[in-house]
Write a protein that holds these residues in place. Sequence first.
Motif, short mmCIF file in Angstrom:
data_model
loop_
_atom_site.label_atom_id
_atom_site.label_comp_id
_atom_site.label_asym_id
_atom_site.label_seq_id
_atom_site.Cartn_x
_atom_site.Cartn_y
_atom_site.Cartn_z
N VAL A 81 0.79 -1.24 0.02
CA VAL A 81 -0.19 -0.07 0.03
C VAL A 81 0.79 1.18 0.18
O VAL A 81 2.14 1.12 0.46
CB VAL A 81 -1.05 0.19 1.09
N LYS A 82 0.24 2.42 -0.50
CA LYS A 82 1.10 3.90 -0.67
C LYS A 82 1.16 4.23 0.88
O LYS A 82 0.13 4.38 1.48
CB LYS A 82 0.36 4.60 -1.57
N ASN A 83 2.35 4.76 1.30
CA ASN A 83 2.39 5.30 2.77
C ASN A 83 1.63 6.68 2.58
O ASN A 83 1.33 7.07 3.71
CB ASN A 83 3.96 5.25 3.24
N THR A 84 1.20 7.00 1.65
CA THR A 84 0.63 8.53 1.43
C THR A 84 -0.86 8.36 1.88
O THR A 84 -1.57 9.31 2.17
CB THR A 84 0.87 9.03 0.13
N ASP A 85 -1.31 7.13 2.10
CA ASP A 85 -2.62 6.71 2.29
C ASP A 85 -2.78 6.46 3.78
O ASP A 85 -3.92 5.92 4.13
CB ASP A 85 -3.09 5.43 1.53
N LEU A 86 -1.58 6.21 4.59
CA LEU A 86 -1.45 5.88 5.93
C LEU A 86 -1.18 7.07 6.80
O LEU A 86 -0.43 8.01 6.60
CB LEU A 86 -0.68 4.68 6.04
N GLU A 87 -1.55 6.65 8.25
CA GLU A 87 -0.91 7.68 9.13
C GLU A 87 -0.78 6.94 10.47
O GLU A 87 -1.48 5.72 10.53
CB GLU A 87 -1.99 8.71 9.57
N PRO A 88 0.14 7.10 11.35
CA PRO A 88 0.29 6.51 12.42
C PRO A 88 -0.96 6.44 13.47
O PRO A 88 -1.71 7.43 13.77
CB PRO A 88 1.59 7.40 13.23
N LEU A 89 -1.12 5.33 13.96
CA LEU A 89 -2.27 4.96 14.93
C LEU A 89 -1.77 5.51 16.21
O LEU A 89 -1.01 5.31 16.90
CB LEU A 89 -2.63 3.41 15.04
N ARG A 90 -2.56 6.45 16.74
CA ARG A 90 -2.29 7.15 18.05
C ARG A 90 -2.80 6.21 19.39
O ARG A 90 -3.81 5.65 19.03
CB ARG A 90 -3.01 8.48 18.19
#
Length: 308
Positions: free
Chosen positions: A299-308
Amino acid sequence: MRFGLVVGAALVCMLVSSLPARADDEKTQPQIPTCSRPLGAITIVDGDRRGWTVYDLQSPQKLLKLYVQKSGCFTLVDRGTGFDAAQKERELEAQGTLQRRSNVGGGQVRAADYVLVAEVVAADRDTGGSAVGGIIGGIVGGPIGGAIGGGLRTRDLEAQAILSVTDVRTSETKAVEEGRAKKTDVSFALGAGGGGWGGWGGVVGGGYEDTPIGQVVSLAFLDAYVRLVNNLGALPADAKSVAPERAYQTMRATKLRKFPDPGATVVRSLEPGMRLYPLGEKDGAWWKVEDENGNQGWVKNTDLEPLR
């Protein structure tokens, strides 16, 4: 009267000298261990069982910081007063108040690898003045014998301290160690003392240097710390590198693909907010990940964000 005083003093000397030796004289006190390299970064917190409060002692964090710093076994990271002051500096930087090129801002605070949790279960046994004072009072008699008999007492001080180490990333308890210390103290309740505690030169405070029970608790914590360090030698040199990769979540609807290519076969569709776990492989902006059902893909990392 003078004869009675002399006899009383002589009896005190004879009886005190015949008492058992102090426990901390009978065995060598543990020394602060030293390490050739830090085992990781650590912060110190108070545990649930705060037995030190029963004896009007302050939190043992200063004491434990001293042990940790002198041992070189961990790098200390502050999450107390020093950290609060550092945060104020960052607030000033965000407001534009600090000088140019101050190099203070986000992304600079070191993460703790471990948390050191301190607890105390202490017993302060006071046998009173009957054993020694009663004998003297009965022999000397009168007001002199009464004063000596009521003032001299033996104290059997004991302390049990517990130290545990928790891995910040996995919440695993890496070690739990118990330390014990005991010291028999003969003192006059009417004012005379057994001398000051010269161990730390007034640096620690909080009652750990200038009270008998504080001194014993200090030794109990030291005993626990020695045992802890001896059992933590197998910790990894870089705790964060061996910890599981942090989780991410999708910011928008996207596809999990079989290969790092926009035309590759779709493994499954991903909805916003789905949790994914990076597996470590990367190809440009593409990351290989695994979902909570065990499906793996890219998957593209631009579609992800760290889980808080």
